[in-house]
Scaffold this motif. Structure first.
Motif, short mmCIF file in Angstrom:
data_model
loop_
_atom_site.label_atom_id
_atom_site.label_comp_id
_atom_site.label_asym_id
_atom_site.label_seq_id
_atom_site.Cartn_x
_atom_site.Cartn_y
_atom_site.Cartn_z
N LEU A 131 2.11 4.43 11.21
CA LEU A 131 1.11 3.67 10.45
C LEU A 131 0.31 2.69 11.30
CD1 LEU A 131 3.06 2.90 7.15
CD2 LEU A 131 1.35 4.66 7.56
N VAL A 132 0.94 2.03 12.24
CA VAL A 132 0.21 1.04 13.04
C VAL A 132 0.18 1.38 14.52
CG1 VAL A 132 0.49 -0.88 11.44
CG2 VAL A 132 2.28 -0.43 13.12
N GLY A 133 1.06 2.28 14.95
CA GLY A 133 1.01 2.77 16.32
C GLY A 133 0.95 1.66 17.35
N ASP A 134 -0.05 1.76 18.22
CA ASP A 134 -0.21 0.78 19.29
C ASP A 134 -1.13 -0.38 18.89
OD1 ASP A 134 1.45 2.11 21.08
OD2 ASP A 134 -0.18 3.43 21.74
N ARG A 135 -1.54 -0.43 17.63
CA ARG A 135 -2.37 -1.56 17.19
C ARG A 135 -1.55 -2.84 17.21
NH1 ARG A 135 -4.64 -0.53 11.40
NH2 ARG A 135 -5.96 -2.32 11.95
N GLU A 136 -2.13 -3.90 17.74
CA GLU A 136 -1.44 -5.18 17.68
C GLU A 136 -1.37 -5.62 16.23
OE1 GLU A 136 -3.51 -7.87 20.29
OE2 GLU A 136 -2.22 -7.29 21.98
N HIS A 137 -0.18 -6.00 15.79
CA HIS A 137 -0.01 -6.34 14.38
C HIS A 137 1.10 -7.37 14.21
CE1 HIS A 137 2.94 -3.15 15.18
NE2 HIS A 137 3.67 -3.68 14.21
N LYS A 182 7.96 -5.29 -3.80
CA LYS A 182 6.69 -4.59 -3.54
C LYS A 182 5.51 -5.26 -4.24
CE LYS A 182 4.72 0.07 -3.84
NZ LYS A 182 3.81 -0.08 -5.00
N SER A 183 5.65 -5.62 -5.51
CA SER A 183 4.53 -6.18 -6.26
C SER A 183 4.09 -7.54 -5.68
CB SER A 183 4.89 -6.32 -7.74
OG SER A 183 6.00 -7.21 -7.90
N THR A 184 5.04 -8.29 -5.16
CA THR A 184 4.69 -9.58 -4.55
C THR A 184 3.74 -9.38 -3.38
OG1 THR A 184 6.77 -10.61 -5.18
CG2 THR A 184 5.61 -11.59 -3.32
N TYR A 185 4.05 -8.42 -2.54
CA TYR A 185 3.22 -8.19 -1.35
C TYR A 185 1.87 -7.59 -1.72
CZ TYR A 185 7.76 -9.00 0.75
OH TYR A 185 8.96 -9.55 1.10
N GLU A 186 1.83 -6.80 -2.76
CA GLU A 186 0.56 -6.24 -3.20
C GLU A 186 -0.42 -7.35 -3.59
OE1 GLU A 186 1.92 -1.87 -4.93
OE2 GLU A 186 2.00 -3.63 -6.24
N ARG A 187 0.09 -8.44 -4.14
CA ARG A 187 -0.80 -9.54 -4.52
C ARG A 187 -1.48 -10.18 -3.32
NH1 ARG A 187 3.58 -11.10 -7.89
NH2 ARG A 187 3.96 -12.98 -6.64
N GLU A 191 -0.80 -2.83 1.13
CA GLU A 191 -0.86 -1.54 0.46
C GLU A 191 0.26 -0.65 0.96
OE1 GLU A 191 -4.68 0.27 0.76
OE2 GLU A 191 -5.77 -1.59 0.39
N ALA A 192 0.94 0.00 0.03
CA ALA A 192 2.00 0.93 0.40
C ALA A 192 1.37 2.19 0.99
CB ALA A 192 2.84 1.27 -0.82
N VAL A 211 0.98 -2.02 4.67
CA VAL A 211 0.04 -2.53 5.68
C VAL A 211 -1.01 -3.38 5.00
CG1 VAL A 211 -1.62 -1.92 7.48
CG2 VAL A 211 0.40 -0.48 7.12
N ARG A 212 -1.36 -4.46 5.64
CA ARG A 212 -2.46 -5.31 5.17
C ARG A 212 -3.47 -5.44 6.30
NH1 ARG A 212 -4.23 -10.57 5.73
NH2 ARG A 212 -5.11 -11.59 3.88
N GLU A 213 -4.70 -5.01 6.03
CA GLU A 213 -5.76 -5.17 7.02
C GLU A 213 -6.26 -6.61 7.01
OE1 GLU A 213 -6.51 -3.03 9.24
OE2 GLU A 213 -5.28 -1.41 8.40
N PRO A 214 -6.72 -7.11 8.16
CA PRO A 214 -7.17 -8.51 8.21
C PRO A 214 -8.39 -8.74 7.34
CG PRO A 214 -7.78 -7.36 10.22
CD PRO A 214 -6.87 -6.43 9.46
N LYS A 215 -8.48 -9.93 6.79
CA LYS A 215 -9.61 -10.32 5.95
C LYS A 215 -10.45 -11.35 6.68
CE LYS A 215 -7.99 -8.05 2.31
NZ LYS A 215 -6.79 -7.48 2.92
N SER A 216 -11.76 -11.30 6.44
CA SER A 216 -12.64 -12.32 7.00
C SER A 216 -12.61 -13.56 6.11
CB SER A 216 -14.08 -11.78 7.10
OG SER A 216 -14.56 -11.44 5.80
#
Length: 223
Positions: A131-137, A182-187, A191-192, A211-216
């Protein structure tokens, strides 16, 4: 009574461990980390080690008495002792070799079913790599709130800080969630993306890989 988010320190380790073992009662956790002296000692040592690693972050939520908010003038003898009601640990990005070492960690205690631990780590690591591979996370390791203090906002304080740090760095965050969490993190925008199953006492126990993508700053996904 007021709640405050603070950085944890070494002196908090016994109380943090007590929060952990009071919080997690799922069949999987009870097999991996039963609440017995050898496992409690092992877990406390892992928390201690976190404070020696720059990429490890340990935060706590503390409940203060009504007159003990850190700014009062009353004698400390008259104030209620602050109580840690929740804590979280997460990791900021690090070298891949260090990530593997952290995942493997020291030898698992015999009372905690080492074979099951090997199985879970193998499944979780494979999916995390996919899912995230070599991406810094950023990686959330633990989020624990005492049962009697849940639904008071302690978990939100901790998750908000993790997301703030990840967004500030412009990097995604990753975690494995139990069915109840799971529902807590979805808020918070997780995303699963996958899951893995462990059989405990003949029943399937499913962890969601999220995984959660960064937000601006305006709340949109970072480019």
């Amino acid at each position: 009574m007021p709640l405050r988010l603070e950085r944890a320190n070494r002196s908090d380790v016994p109380e943090l461990a007590a929060v952990y073992f009071s919080t997690f009662k799922s069949p999987l956790v009870l097999r991996l980390k039963p609440n017995v002296p050898s496992v409690r000692e092992w877990y406390g040592a892992q928390l201690e080690a976190s404070f020696d690693k720059q990429h490890c972050h340990v935060y706590k939520v503390v409940e203060y008495g009504d007159d003990n908010d850190g700014g009062g003038t009353q004698s400390t003898d008259l104030l209620q002792r602050p109580e840690i009601i929740a804590f979280a640990t997460w990791q900021s990005p690090q070298l891949k070799t260090a990530q593997v070492q952290d995942t493997r960690g020291p030898e698992w205690p015999a009372a905690g079913d080492p074979a099951l631990f090997e199985e879970v780590v193998l499944k979780a690591t494979r999916i995390r790599d996919d899912l995230v591979g070599d991406r810094e996370h950023w990686y959330l390791g633990v989020l624990a709130t005492l049962p009697q203090h849940q639904r008071r906002g302690a978990g939100s304080l901790l998750m908000g800080e993790l997301c703030r740090q990840a967004d500030e760095a412009g990097q995604p965050a990753y975690l494995e969630a139990s069915p109840s969490g799971k529902s807590t993190y979805e808020r918070f925008g997780f995303e699963a993306k996958s899951s893995f199953t462990t059989v405990i006492n003949g029943e399937d126990y499913v962890d969601a890989c999220m995984v959660r993508e960064p937000k601006s700053k305006d709340g949109a996904g970072a480019q």
